[in-house]
Design a protein around this motif. Structure first.
Motif, PDB file in Angstrom:
ATOM      1  N   ASP A 516       0.978  -1.434   0.016  1.00  0.00           N
ATOM      2  CA  ASP A 516      -0.270   0.064   0.577  1.00  0.00           C
ATOM      3  C   ASP A 516       0.719   1.102   0.005  1.00  0.00           C
ATOM      4  N   VAL A 517       1.557   1.416   0.859  1.00  0.00           N
ATOM      5  CA  VAL A 517       2.502   2.402   0.659  1.00  0.00           C
ATOM      6  C   VAL A 517       3.262   2.328  -0.881  1.00  0.00           C
ATOM      7  N   SER A 518       3.812   1.772  -0.768  1.00  0.00           N
ATOM      8  CA  SER A 518       4.203   1.518  -2.476  1.00  0.00           C
ATOM      9  C   SER A 518       3.963   2.191  -3.560  1.00  0.00           C
ATOM     10  N   ARG A 519       2.416   1.598  -3.168  1.00  0.00           N
ATOM     11  CA  ARG A 519       1.617   1.873  -4.194  1.00  0.00           C
ATOM     12  C   ARG A 519       1.055   3.776  -3.721  1.00  0.00           C
ATOM     13  N   ARG A 520       1.520   3.855  -2.784  1.00  0.00           N
ATOM     14  CA  ARG A 520       0.468   5.414  -2.722  1.00  0.00           C
ATOM     15  C   ARG A 520       2.530   5.503  -2.975  1.00  0.00           C
ATOM     16  N   VAL A 521       3.211   5.913  -2.808  1.00  0.00           N
ATOM     17  CA  VAL A 521       4.579   6.932  -3.277  1.00  0.00           C
ATOM     18  C   VAL A 521       5.086   6.943  -4.490  1.00  0.00           C
ATOM     19  N   ALA A 522       4.574   5.599  -5.844  1.00  0.00           N
ATOM     20  CA  ALA A 522       4.629   5.224  -6.914  1.00  0.00           C
ATOM     21  C   ALA A 522       3.021   6.947  -7.960  1.00  0.00           C
ATOM     22  N   MET A 523       1.843   5.792  -6.919  1.00  0.00           N
ATOM     23  CA  MET A 523       1.162   7.718  -7.183  1.00  0.00           C
ATOM     24  C   MET A 523       1.824   8.738  -7.688  1.00  0.00           C
ATOM     25  N   GLU A 524       2.162   9.134  -6.085  1.00  0.00           N
ATOM     26  CA  GLU A 524       2.515  10.416  -6.073  1.00  0.00           C
ATOM     27  C   GLU A 524       4.331  11.545  -6.839  1.00  0.00           C
TER      28      GLU A 524
END
Length: 665
Positions: A516-524
């Motif tokens: 989840d954190v990796s996904r949101r880092v990628a999105m930002e």
């Protein structure tokens, strides 16, 4: 024999767009279909007409789901009604008639329905212009017959005369003939219309229904599109090179969602912001063409076209095949292989030395894409492919003759060499036995339709997944790592998440959902450094946007990622904040605001696969390596043209981590 309603739909089919002619008013099509139903009933001796009324002759059903509902309604009515009345009544069922006629054409193997509901003639009909034989008899396709009747002195079949009269009365020829062509055949249409009693009756009735009660109001005059000031010769080129998204966002705030800009040798109408992203998504198929802006891309590879320059049904068919190769499942099913490739590549990173991140990420991504998409490593070709892609993009964007330079010519030959080697390998080993990869699917498409994907176009098609990953995914990996190394707390969270993923044992596709954190880092990261900040198009049909008229033939730049930098959508847009993508905030869900992969029918094929690839690659790196943090005040240099890339971003491996749990098996 096809019914009139079926042939009317074939007549107004826009094969390039994969739809019925979008410029045809719905009311006109409904009336044409209603007239087609009445003409068939008349030819079947079920009704008769004169100038005063329409009469029932025989109420016996025909066993036809297009004609029988109208026949039954006429039979139930006791009043003396004229043809105009019944045209209006039946036109109210226009949608049902259209759906029934389309279903019948598909069932008979004349039309095919592709993704997103796009329509086309099946290849055999499109090329022969004849319908599949019925009882040994083959009939020419409707448009071919009608065009011959209009542009020659041949005496047409009575059915074709009736259809010409109906098409003329409903304005169908305004959608399929140019104004010059209509002027050329106007007398011919008048002559043929007067030869057919049924067609003339329908024409008179339709003209009565179509007559407007009062003149339409004069449309407001479109305003002049504002021009962004620039410097002599270079125009706005330098400002755009410093940061395209920020440049477009500034103009959006000052001038609104449409303005004119200049680059060396190029002038664009620029549409920007969420409004432009929404317009591209909803009207892109009818308003724009993708051929001209990117034609040089495939011309330099001696290819007749590529998916970048396709539109209409050919684009849909090719995209559908390629999308299977870029499916999320490819990453989930082969996640262990991706991890192994990543580990092998980062094992080569030197400890204790600072080195540039982007070239190393290109090696990682090239190996991943080579094995996933083609089952073949591009080792030794990565630098050549990077040079080739840069040259192709420059030749398409601003410098058409750049590919004549020696280093770009060498890179092109090396690329062709790799394509030949990959194709030879594939033909030797055959397709994958489980999930076909990208090259398997392209060879399958080539065998199924050699005209859609001819042999001359295979080299560029084969190289595409290698090159696209080198330019976009590798750059995004470098940007993502920069944002993590600059924020120690965020790096701790991502490292803990990576450890949790791998401590459960060999990584699986389902487990990737836990990043989840990796996904949101990628999105930002993709918000601040989007893969596709803007797209170039040519206006195929004139339209109005934000109170301004954009004429056909205009060169258009559509800034789909401008919303990423607007305060009203992403508060404090310059701040890196992964909490934007929580359920509570969901800033990316605002219409048109978040479009890192572009939007519309040419949206990046990797938009589903790439976020998983980014997350898994970064998780593997943080699981295996201890990296030196980046100073909080460090500002990354970014190159915006021809694509967004970090400039000389250097990293250092401080050490390698050891674990008791194997991450693949």
């Amino acid at each position: 024999m096809l019914r009139f309603a079926e042939e009317i739909l074939i007549l107004v089919l826009d094969e390039e767009r994969g739809d019925l002619a979008t410029s045809l008013p719905p009311r006109s099509l409904d009336l044409a279909l209603a007239g087609a139903v009445l003409m068939d009933l008349a030819l079947e001796d079920r009704i008769d007409t004169d100038t005063e009324r329409l009469m029932l002759v025989d109420a016996t059903p025909l066993g036809d789901d297009i004609l029988d509902p109208a026949l039954a309604e006429i039979a139930r009515d006791d009043g003396a009604r004229d043809t105009g009345y019944w045209l209006g009544r039946i036109a109210g069922r226009g949608d049902r008639i259209r759906r029934a006629a389309l279903a019948r054409l598909i069932e008979r193997g004349i039309l095919r329905s592709e993704a997103h509901g796009l329509l086309s003639l099946v290849p055999s009909v499109s090329r022969s212009r004849r319908y599949p034989p019925v009882e040994g008899q083959s009939v020419e396709e409707a448009r071919l017959r009608i065009m011959r009747a209009l542009f020659s002195d041949d005496v047409p079949d009575p059915r074709d005369i009736a259809m010409i009269a109906l098409a003329n009365a409903c304005g169908l020829f305004r959608t399929i003939l140019s104004s010059e062509e209509r002027a050329q055949v106007r007398d011919r249409i008048d002559l043929l219309t007067n030869l057919d009693l049924i067609g003339r009756t329908m024409s008179l009735a339709i003209e009565g229904l179509e007559a407007p009660a009062e003149p339409p109001p004069e449309p407001p005059q479109p305003r002049e599109i504002p021009v962004v000031p620039g410097i002599p010769l270079l125009g706005n080129g330098l400002a755009m090179r410093k940061g395209l998204v920020h440049f477009l966002a500034r103009q959006y705030r000052e001038l609104g969602p449409i303005f004119r800009i200049r680059a060396p040798g190029r002038r664009f109408v620029c549409m920007a912001g969420p409004e432009a992203a929404d317009f591209l998504a909803t009207h892109g198929k009818t308003a724009f063409r993708s051929l001209e802006p990117m034609a040089n891309f495939h011309n330099q590879m001696d290819s007749s076209r590529s998916i970048l320059t396709m539109d209409g049904i050919d684009h849909v068919t090719t995209r559908k095949a390629q999308a299977r190769g870029y499916a999320v499942r490819a990453m989930r099913d082969r996640s262990r292989e991706v991890v192994d490739i990543t580990r092998e590549e980062i094992d080569k990173w030197p400890a204790g030395e600072r080195f540039e991140a982007l070239p190393e990420f290109r090696n990682v991504i090239a190996e991943q894409m080579g094995h996933m998409m083609a089952g073949y490593s591009p080792r030794g070709y990565t630098e050549d492919l990077t040079t080739l892609l840069g040259g192709l993009l420059l030749s398409s964007a601003t410098i058409p003759h750049v590919m004549k330079l020696p280093r770009f010519r060498r890179a092109r030959e090396r690329g062709r060499e790799l394509a030949r080697t990959v194709l030879a390998h594939k033909r030797r080993v055959g397709p994958r036995r489980t999930l076909p990869d990208f090259i398997d699917l392209m060879l399958e498409l080539r065998d199924a339709d050699p005209q859609l994907l001819p042999e001359t176009n295979l080299p560029l098609t084969v190289l595409a997944p290698y090159m696209v990953g080198l330019d976009t995914t590798a750059s995004t990996c470098a940007f993502m790592l920069y944002n993590v190394l600059k924020r120690p707390r965020l790096m701790e969270r991502m490292t803990a998440e990576a450890d949790a993923l791998f401590d459960r044992g060999p990584v699986s596709g389902a487990a990737l959902q836990g990043l989840d954190v990796s996904r949101r880092v990628a999105m930002e990261t993709l918000r601040i450094h989007p893969v596709s900040p803007a797209v170039l198009r040519t206006t195929a049909n004139s339209f109005e946007f934000a109170g301004h008229r954009v004429p056909a033939g205009s060169q258009v730049m559509i800034g789909t990622a401008v919303g990423h930098m607007l305060e009203e959508y992403f508060p404090d847009p310059e701040r890196f904040d992964i909490e934007r993508y929580t359920k509570a905030r969901g800033e990316h869900r605002q219409p048109g605001a978040y479009a890192p992969f572009g939007t519309g029918n040419h949206r990046c094929l990797g938009s589903g696969l790439v976020p998983l690839q980014l997350g898994l690659t970064m998780a593997t790196i943080l699981r295996e390596l201890v990296l030196e943090p980046v100073a909080p005040d460090h500002e990354l240099r970014v190159r915006s043209f021809p694509t967004m890339q970090p400039v000389r971003f250097r990293i250092r491996v401080l050490g390698r981590r050891t674990h008791s749990v194997a991450i693949t098996a």
